[in-house]
Design an enzyme around this catalytic site. Structure first.
Site, PDB file in Angstrom:
ATOM      1  N   SER A  15       0.829  -1.211   0.000  1.00  0.00           N
ATOM      2  CA  SER A  15       0.000   0.000   0.000  1.00  0.00           C
ATOM      3  C   SER A  15       0.863   1.260   0.000  1.00  0.00           C
ATOM      4  O   SER A  15       1.833   1.373   0.741  1.00  0.00           O
ATOM      5  CB  SER A  15      -0.905   0.030   1.232  1.00  0.00           C
ATOM      6  OG  SER A  15      -1.476   1.318   1.350  1.00  0.00           O
ATOM      7  N   SER A  17      -0.454   4.284   0.639  1.00  0.00           N
ATOM      8  CA  SER A  17      -1.075   5.319   1.471  1.00  0.00           C
ATOM      9  C   SER A  17      -0.074   5.962   2.447  1.00  0.00           C
ATOM     10  O   SER A  17      -0.047   7.188   2.572  1.00  0.00           O
ATOM     11  CB  SER A  17      -2.268   4.755   2.238  1.00  0.00           C
ATOM     12  OG  SER A  17      -3.323   4.506   1.348  1.00  0.00           O
ATOM     13  N   LYS A  66     -13.240  -3.416   2.221  1.00  0.00           N
ATOM     14  CA  LYS A  66     -14.067  -2.217   2.000  1.00  0.00           C
ATOM     15  C   LYS A  66     -15.557  -2.459   2.233  1.00  0.00           C
ATOM     16  O   LYS A  66     -16.287  -1.536   2.571  1.00  0.00           O
ATOM     17  CB  LYS A  66     -13.868  -1.696   0.574  1.00  0.00           C
ATOM     18  CG  LYS A  66     -12.511  -1.092   0.327  1.00  0.00           C
ATOM     19  CD  LYS A  66     -12.424  -0.510  -1.076  1.00  0.00           C
ATOM     20  CE  LYS A  66     -11.013  -0.028  -1.375  1.00  0.00           C
ATOM     21  NZ  LYS A  66     -10.911   0.711  -2.633  1.00  0.00           N
ATOM     22  N   ASN A  87     -13.901   3.210   1.962  1.00  0.00           N
ATOM     23  CA  ASN A  87     -12.434   3.193   1.901  1.00  0.00           C
ATOM     24  C   ASN A  87     -11.818   4.176   2.895  1.00  0.00           C
ATOM     25  O   ASN A  87     -10.601   4.286   2.981  1.00  0.00           O
ATOM     26  CB  ASN A  87     -11.935   3.493   0.483  1.00  0.00           C
ATOM     27  CG  ASN A  87     -12.007   4.960   0.142  1.00  0.00           C
ATOM     28  OD1 ASN A  87     -12.973   5.635   0.495  1.00  0.00           O
ATOM     29  ND2 ASN A  87     -10.994   5.471  -0.527  1.00  0.00           N
ATOM     30  N   ASP A 102     -13.135   6.882  -3.293  1.00  0.00           N
ATOM     31  CA  ASP A 102     -12.642   6.329  -4.568  1.00  0.00           C
ATOM     32  C   ASP A 102     -13.377   6.963  -5.749  1.00  0.00           C
ATOM     33  O   ASP A 102     -12.762   7.307  -6.764  1.00  0.00           O
ATOM     34  CB  ASP A 102     -12.853   4.810  -4.612  1.00  0.00           C
ATOM     35  CG  ASP A 102     -11.883   4.063  -3.710  1.00  0.00           C
ATOM     36  OD1 ASP A 102     -10.763   4.563  -3.486  1.00  0.00           O
ATOM     37  OD2 ASP A 102     -12.251   2.973  -3.226  1.00  0.00           O
ATOM     38  N   GLY A 127     -16.181  -5.879 -10.312  1.00  0.00           N
ATOM     39  CA  GLY A 127     -15.777  -6.144  -8.932  1.00  0.00           C
ATOM     40  C   GLY A 127     -15.864  -4.879  -8.092  1.00  0.00           C
ATOM     41  O   GLY A 127     -16.572  -3.926  -8.428  1.00  0.00           O
ATOM     42  N   ASN A 148     -18.302  -7.635 -18.411  1.00  0.00           N
ATOM     43  CA  ASN A 148     -17.554  -8.498 -17.493  1.00  0.00           C
ATOM     44  C   ASN A 148     -17.454  -9.910 -18.047  1.00  0.00           C
ATOM     45  O   ASN A 148     -18.303 -10.360 -18.809  1.00  0.00           O
ATOM     46  CB  ASN A 148     -18.244  -8.523 -16.119  1.00  0.00           C
ATOM     47  CG  ASN A 148     -17.322  -9.016 -15.029  1.00  0.00           C
ATOM     48  OD1 ASN A 148     -16.152  -8.597 -14.971  1.00  0.00           O
ATOM     49  ND2 ASN A 148     -17.805  -9.900 -14.177  1.00  0.00           N
ATOM     50  N   GLU A 152     -23.121 -12.736 -15.137  1.00  0.00           N
ATOM     51  CA  GLU A 152     -24.033 -12.637 -13.992  1.00  0.00           C
ATOM     52  C   GLU A 152     -23.650 -11.477 -13.055  1.00  0.00           C
ATOM     53  O   GLU A 152     -24.505 -10.735 -12.573  1.00  0.00           O
ATOM     54  CB  GLU A 152     -24.012 -13.985 -13.236  1.00  0.00           C
ATOM     55  CG  GLU A 152     -25.038 -14.128 -12.141  1.00  0.00           C
ATOM     56  CD  GLU A 152     -26.470 -13.811 -12.578  1.00  0.00           C
ATOM     57  OE1 GLU A 152     -27.220 -13.337 -11.724  1.00  0.00           O
ATOM     58  OE2 GLU A 152     -26.810 -14.021 -13.768  1.00  0.00           O
TER      59      GLU A 152
HETATM   60  P1  ATR Z   1     -11.559  -5.634  -7.247  1.00  0.00           P
HETATM   61  O1  ATR Z   1     -12.171  -5.473  -5.897  1.00  0.00           O
HETATM   62  O2  ATR Z   1     -10.116  -5.233  -7.319  1.00  0.00           O
HETATM   63  O3  ATR Z   1     -12.355  -5.025  -8.352  1.00  0.00           O
HETATM   64  P2  ATR Z   1     -12.625  -8.249  -7.697  1.00  0.00           P
HETATM   65  O4  ATR Z   1     -13.824  -7.853  -6.938  1.00  0.00           O
HETATM   66  O5  ATR Z   1     -12.042  -9.588  -7.460  1.00  0.00           O
HETATM   67  O6  ATR Z   1     -11.455  -7.206  -7.480  1.00  0.00           O
HETATM   68  O7  ATR Z   1     -12.955  -8.079  -9.247  1.00  0.00           O
HETATM   69  C1  ATR Z   1     -12.056  -8.392 -10.202  1.00  0.00           C
HETATM   70  C2  ATR Z   1     -12.675  -8.084 -11.566  1.00  0.00           C
HETATM   71  O8  ATR Z   1     -11.691  -8.326 -12.553  1.00  0.00           O
HETATM   72  C3  ATR Z   1     -13.857  -8.961 -11.904  1.00  0.00           C
HETATM   73  O9  ATR Z   1     -14.764  -8.225 -12.693  1.00  0.00           O
HETATM   74  C4  ATR Z   1     -13.204 -10.074 -12.702  1.00  0.00           C
HETATM   75  O10 ATR Z   1     -14.062 -10.736 -13.586  1.00  0.00           O
HETATM   76  P3  ATR Z   1     -14.993 -11.962 -13.074  1.00  0.00           P
HETATM   77  O11 ATR Z   1     -16.164 -11.337 -12.391  1.00  0.00           O
HETATM   78  O12 ATR Z   1     -15.371 -12.689 -14.308  1.00  0.00           O
HETATM   79  O13 ATR Z   1     -14.142 -12.775 -12.146  1.00  0.00           O
HETATM   80  C5  ATR Z   1     -12.175  -9.296 -13.466  1.00  0.00           C
HETATM   81  N1  ATR Z   1     -11.064 -10.112 -13.933  1.00  0.00           N
HETATM   82  C6  ATR Z   1     -10.016 -10.543 -13.201  1.00  0.00           C
HETATM   83  N2  ATR Z   1      -9.170 -11.267 -13.968  1.00  0.00           N
HETATM   84  C7  ATR Z   1      -9.702 -11.286 -15.217  1.00  0.00           C
HETATM   85  C8  ATR Z   1      -9.299 -11.850 -16.475  1.00  0.00           C
HETATM   86  N3  ATR Z   1      -8.158 -12.547 -16.593  1.00  0.00           N
HETATM   87  N4  ATR Z   1     -10.099 -11.664 -17.543  1.00  0.00           N
HETATM   88  C9  ATR Z   1     -11.229 -10.945 -17.443  1.00  0.00           C
HETATM   89  N5  ATR Z   1     -11.662 -10.387 -16.298  1.00  0.00           N
HETATM   90  C10 ATR Z   1     -10.914 -10.539 -15.188  1.00  0.00           C
END
Ligand code: ATR
Length: 267
Positions: A15, A17, A66, A87, A102, A127, A148, A152
């Site tokens: 981090s 910060s 968070k 955050n 954020d 995410g 995404n 879903e």
């Molecule tokens: P954060 O809190 O950092 O956003 P997260 O909640 O784990 O982390 O979300 C990660 C995001 O990156 C998700 O939208 C994930 O897609 P999925 O919902 O299908 O898991 C996306 N992501 C991570 N790696 C990926 C990859 N190799 N290709 C496409 N999407 C990816």
């Protein structure tokens, strides 16, 4: 007495910060310290008790806490509640209040170069990071589509924020005025990865990658070569910290100096 601040997450070693805030404290002669605390979710409740007992003045909260942290606070700002993430924690005389800065950081980073208003904003990922970005873009009048890998999750987020969604596989069908990557794709050490084919870019498109390690991701490098307008990913980190500082101290942060220290730390 010196004021205590913490940045909490799991992991937390990287981090930045403390880099930002130690510089701000130094610059303004504030007697305060910020430390990193590695807090797995199951230890969060007892850590928040410690925050109360030891009268921490504030916390910066990062992944994966968070969302979890909200249940242990006394008040949640309505915007943070809508985004579903806190955050920033302010200890206001024993009352712990949660905020989200954020989305403010993201808005300032993008709107320094362009406006969301009336633009088609394509957001990659659904995410935690995406929620703040979707909120920011919608709030400023952008037309948002969430793309995404797991459709879903895109649908759930789109339902919540009243915007469009699609599978990432269909990216080429959704040309953007502003493209924002909120996924971790392209983050060090996987610096050769990108979700966006070269044909997607067009001159004048604004591209914002929230990944800032490396400072220039493959996405940013290729967008730059295609004459896109680039929003530097680290700016969101910088501007969300600026707002945290304002919430804690009620005054303007020394932004230039904080940016200088941040860029030095990022190499
Ligand atoms: P954060 O809190 O950092 O956003 P997260 O909640 O784990 O982390 O979300 C990660 C995001 O990156 C998700 O939208 C994930 O897609 P999925 O919902 O299908 O898991 C996306 N992501 C991570 N790696 C990926 C990859 N190799 N290709 C496409 N999407 C990816």
């Amino acid at each position: 007495m010196s004021q205590s601040f913490g940045v909490i997450g799991h992991p937390i070693a990287h981090s930045l910060s403390p880099v930002l805030f130690r510089r701000a404290f130094l610059e303004l002669g504030i007697d305060a310290e910020m430390e990193r605390y590695d807090i797995p979710p199951e230890k969060l409740k007892s850590f928040i008790e410690r925050v109360r007992e030891e009268k921490f003045r504030g916390l910066s909260v990062t992944i994966p806490l968070k969302d979890d942290v909200m249940q242990y606070l006394d008040e949640i700002d309505p915007v943070a509640a809508e985004i579903g993430a806190v955050n920033t924690v302010v200890n206001d005389d024993g009352t712990l209040k949660g905020f989200n800065t954020d989305w403010i950081g993201a808005t300032k980073a993008v709107e320094a170069l362009t406006s969301f208003k009336g633009k088609t904003v394509v957001i990659l990922g659904a995410g935690g990071a995406a929620a703040a970005l979707v909120y920011a873009a919608r709030k400023a009048g952008g037309a948002v589509i969430i793309l995404n890998r797991t459709i879903e999750k895109a649908r759930e987020m789109a339902d919540h924020f009243h915007c469009g969604y699609e599978s990432l596989d269909n990216l080429m069908k959704y040309p953007a005025d502003i493209l924002i990557n909120t996924t971790s794709v392209g983050m060090s050490p996987n610096v050769d990865e990108t979700l966006v084919p070269l044909e997607y870019f067009h001159s004048g498109m604004t591209v914002f990658d929230v990944v800032y390690t490396p400072l220039e991701t493959r996405l940013v490098r290729e967008a730059n070569a295609a004459d896109c307008v680039i929003v530097a990913g680290y700016k969101m980190l910088l501007f969300q910290a600026e707002k945290q500082f304002e919430l804690w101290f009620g005054k303007q942060a020394p932004l230039k100096q904080m940016e200088e220290s941040l860029l030095k730390a990022l190499g």
